[in-house]
Motif scaffolding. Structure first.
Motif, PDB file in Angstrom:
ATOM      1  N   LEU A  46       0.828  -1.209   0.000  1.00 20.81           N
ATOM      2  CA  LEU A  46       0.000   0.000   0.000  1.00 20.81           C
ATOM      3  C   LEU A  46       0.862   1.259   0.000  1.00 20.81           C
ATOM      4  O   LEU A  46       0.567   2.231  -0.709  1.00 20.81           O
ATOM      5  CB  LEU A  46      -0.943  -0.007   1.206  1.00 20.81           C
ATOM      6  N   ALA A  47       1.952   1.249   0.768  1.00 21.61           N
ATOM      7  CA  ALA A  47       2.864   2.405   0.788  1.00 21.61           C
ATOM      8  C   ALA A  47       3.487   2.617  -0.587  1.00 21.61           C
ATOM      9  O   ALA A  47       3.620   3.754  -1.044  1.00 21.61           O
ATOM     10  CB  ALA A  47       3.949   2.199   1.838  1.00 21.61           C
ATOM     11  N   LEU A  50       0.788   4.130  -2.840  1.00 22.64           N
ATOM     12  CA  LEU A  50       0.537   5.535  -2.512  1.00 22.64           C
ATOM     13  C   LEU A  50       1.696   6.431  -2.933  1.00 22.64           C
ATOM     14  O   LEU A  50       1.494   7.616  -3.200  1.00 22.64           O
ATOM     15  CB  LEU A  50       0.261   5.683  -1.012  1.00 22.64           C
ATOM     16  N   GLU A  51       2.888   5.868  -2.967  1.00 22.47           N
ATOM     17  CA  GLU A  51       4.046   6.642  -3.421  1.00 22.47           C
ATOM     18  C   GLU A  51       3.851   7.088  -4.869  1.00 22.47           C
ATOM     19  O   GLU A  51       4.205   8.202  -5.235  1.00 22.47           O
ATOM     20  CB  GLU A  51       5.307   5.784  -3.294  1.00 22.47           C
ATOM     21  N   GLY A  54       1.301  10.279  -5.769  1.00 22.27           N
ATOM     22  CA  GLY A  54       1.626  11.608  -5.274  1.00 22.27           C
ATOM     23  C   GLY A  54       1.562  12.676  -6.334  1.00 22.27           C
ATOM     24  O   GLY A  54       0.728  12.664  -7.245  1.00 22.27           O
ATOM     25  N   LEU A 104      -3.259  13.215   0.859  1.00 20.58           N
ATOM     26  CA  LEU A 104      -2.605  12.034   0.281  1.00 20.58           C
ATOM     27  C   LEU A 104      -1.215  11.827   0.874  1.00 20.58           C
ATOM     28  O   LEU A 104      -0.831  10.708   1.199  1.00 20.58           O
ATOM     29  CB  LEU A 104      -2.530  12.177  -1.236  1.00 20.58           C
ATOM     30  N   ILE A 105      -0.467  12.909   1.040  1.00 20.52           N
ATOM     31  CA  ILE A 105       0.870  12.814   1.635  1.00 20.52           C
ATOM     32  C   ILE A 105       0.781  12.361   3.083  1.00 20.52           C
ATOM     33  O   ILE A 105       1.572  11.519   3.534  1.00 20.52           O
ATOM     34  CB  ILE A 105       1.605  14.163   1.504  1.00 20.52           C
ATOM     35  N   VAL A 107      -1.630  10.541   4.468  1.00 22.21           N
ATOM     36  CA  VAL A 107      -2.023   9.123   4.476  1.00 22.21           C
ATOM     37  C   VAL A 107      -0.843   8.239   4.090  1.00 22.21           C
ATOM     38  O   VAL A 107      -0.572   7.222   4.737  1.00 22.21           O
ATOM     39  CB  VAL A 107      -3.232   8.891   3.536  1.00 22.21           C
ATOM     40  N   LYS A 108      -0.114   8.636   3.058  1.00 27.66           N
ATOM     41  CA  LYS A 108       1.041   7.843   2.614  1.00 27.66           C
ATOM     42  C   LYS A 108       2.080   7.725   3.713  1.00 27.66           C
ATOM     43  O   LYS A 108       2.578   6.639   4.015  1.00 27.66           O
ATOM     44  CB  LYS A 108       1.683   8.448   1.374  1.00 27.66           C
ATOM     45  N   ASN A 109       2.403   8.846   4.360  1.00 27.13           N
ATOM     46  CA  ASN A 109       3.394   8.815   5.430  1.00 27.13           C
ATOM     47  C   ASN A 109       2.890   8.039   6.640  1.00 27.13           C
ATOM     48  O   ASN A 109       3.679   7.387   7.325  1.00 27.13           O
ATOM     49  CB  ASN A 109       3.812  10.227   5.820  1.00 27.13           C
ATOM     50  N   VAL A 111       0.923   5.402   6.437  1.00 24.04           N
ATOM     51  CA  VAL A 111       1.060   3.991   6.048  1.00 24.04           C
ATOM     52  C   VAL A 111       2.524   3.558   6.125  1.00 24.04           C
ATOM     53  O   VAL A 111       2.831   2.465   6.608  1.00 24.04           O
ATOM     54  CB  VAL A 111       0.468   3.747   4.641  1.00 24.04           C
ATOM     55  N   VAL A 112       3.447   4.416   5.675  1.00 22.90           N
ATOM     56  CA  VAL A 112       4.879   4.095   5.752  1.00 22.90           C
ATOM     57  C   VAL A 112       5.296   3.942   7.223  1.00 22.90           C
ATOM     58  O   VAL A 112       6.037   3.014   7.571  1.00 22.90           O
ATOM     59  CB  VAL A 112       5.725   5.180   5.035  1.00 22.90           C
TER      60      VAL A 112
END
Length: 172
Positions: A46-47, A50-51, A54, A104-105, A107-109, A111-112
C-alpha cells in the motif's frame, strides 16, 4: 559438549553461517507472527502504491489547470483522478487540489510509519523468541559446561548473534 548446548550452537550456526538453513529456522520462529507479517506485507504494498499517487500523478491535472485547459486528458486513470475536481469551481479548484495532495501525503506517510512500526515489532519479537530459546538452553546445561566457557562467549551467543539474526530478518 552437552546435548542442549549443541542445539544452541547448531541454531546459531544455522542462523549466522548458513543463510539458507538459517532462513528456514527463522521462518519456523516466525510462524506465530503470520498475521503481523501479512499486515506488514499489505502495508508495504500500500505504501508503494501511494508513493506513485503523489505529485507525479497530480502534475498533469495541475498543468491542465495552469494552462486554463480542460481537466479531461483522454487518459482513463488521469480522468478518474481528476473527475472529483471538475465539480469544484475554478476559483476553488487549486485549493481543493492542494488539500487533497496534502491529505494524500499524510495518508502515505502514515502507512509508511505503520509499516515501519509493524516490521520493527516483528523483528523485536523474533529476536526475543530466539534469545529465549538460547537462554532456556543455557539453563538446561550443567554448571560444569558454563564454568568451562568464557562469559563473553556466552554473552556473544545470546546478544550479538541474535542481533545478527535480526539484521538478517531486517534484510528479508
Amino acid at each position: 559438549m552437552p546435548v542442549a548446548l549443541q542445539g544452541n550452537k547448531a541454531l546459531m550456526s544455522e542462523v549466522s553461517q548458513r543463510p539458507a538453513q538459517g532462513i528456514s529456522t527463522l521462518i519456523g520462529l516466525a510462524r506465530p507472527y503470520r498475521l503481523q507479517i501479512g499486515l506488514s506485507l499489505v502495508l508495504g504494498v500500500l505504501a508503494a502504491l501511494l508513493e506513485g499517487l503523489g505529485l507525479g500523478l497530480l502534475a498533469p491535472i495541475l498543468q491542465g489547470m495552469a494552462t486554463g485547459g480542460t481537466l479531461v486528458s483522454g487518459n482513463p486513470a488521469l480522468d478518474l483522478i481528476s473527475r472529483p475536481f471538475m465539480s469544484v469551481g475554478a476559483d476553488d479548484r487549486m485549493l481543493v487540489l492542494m488539500l487533497a495532495l496534502l491529505a494524500l501525503i499524510i495518508v502515505k506517510n502514515g502507512v509508511v510509519y505503520a509499516h515501519a512500526v509493524v516490521a520493527a515489532w516483528i523483528r523485536a519479537n523474533l529476536i526475543r523468541s530466539l534469545r529465549c530459546r538460547i537462554f532456556d538452553q543455557y539453563l538446561s546445561v550443567g554448571y560444569q559446561y558454563l564454568a568451562e566457557r568464557r562469559s563473553g562467549d556466552l554473552y556473544n551467543d545470546l546478544v550479538n548473534e541474535t542481533n545478527r539474526a535480526g539484521q538478517l530478518i531486517g534484510g528479508v
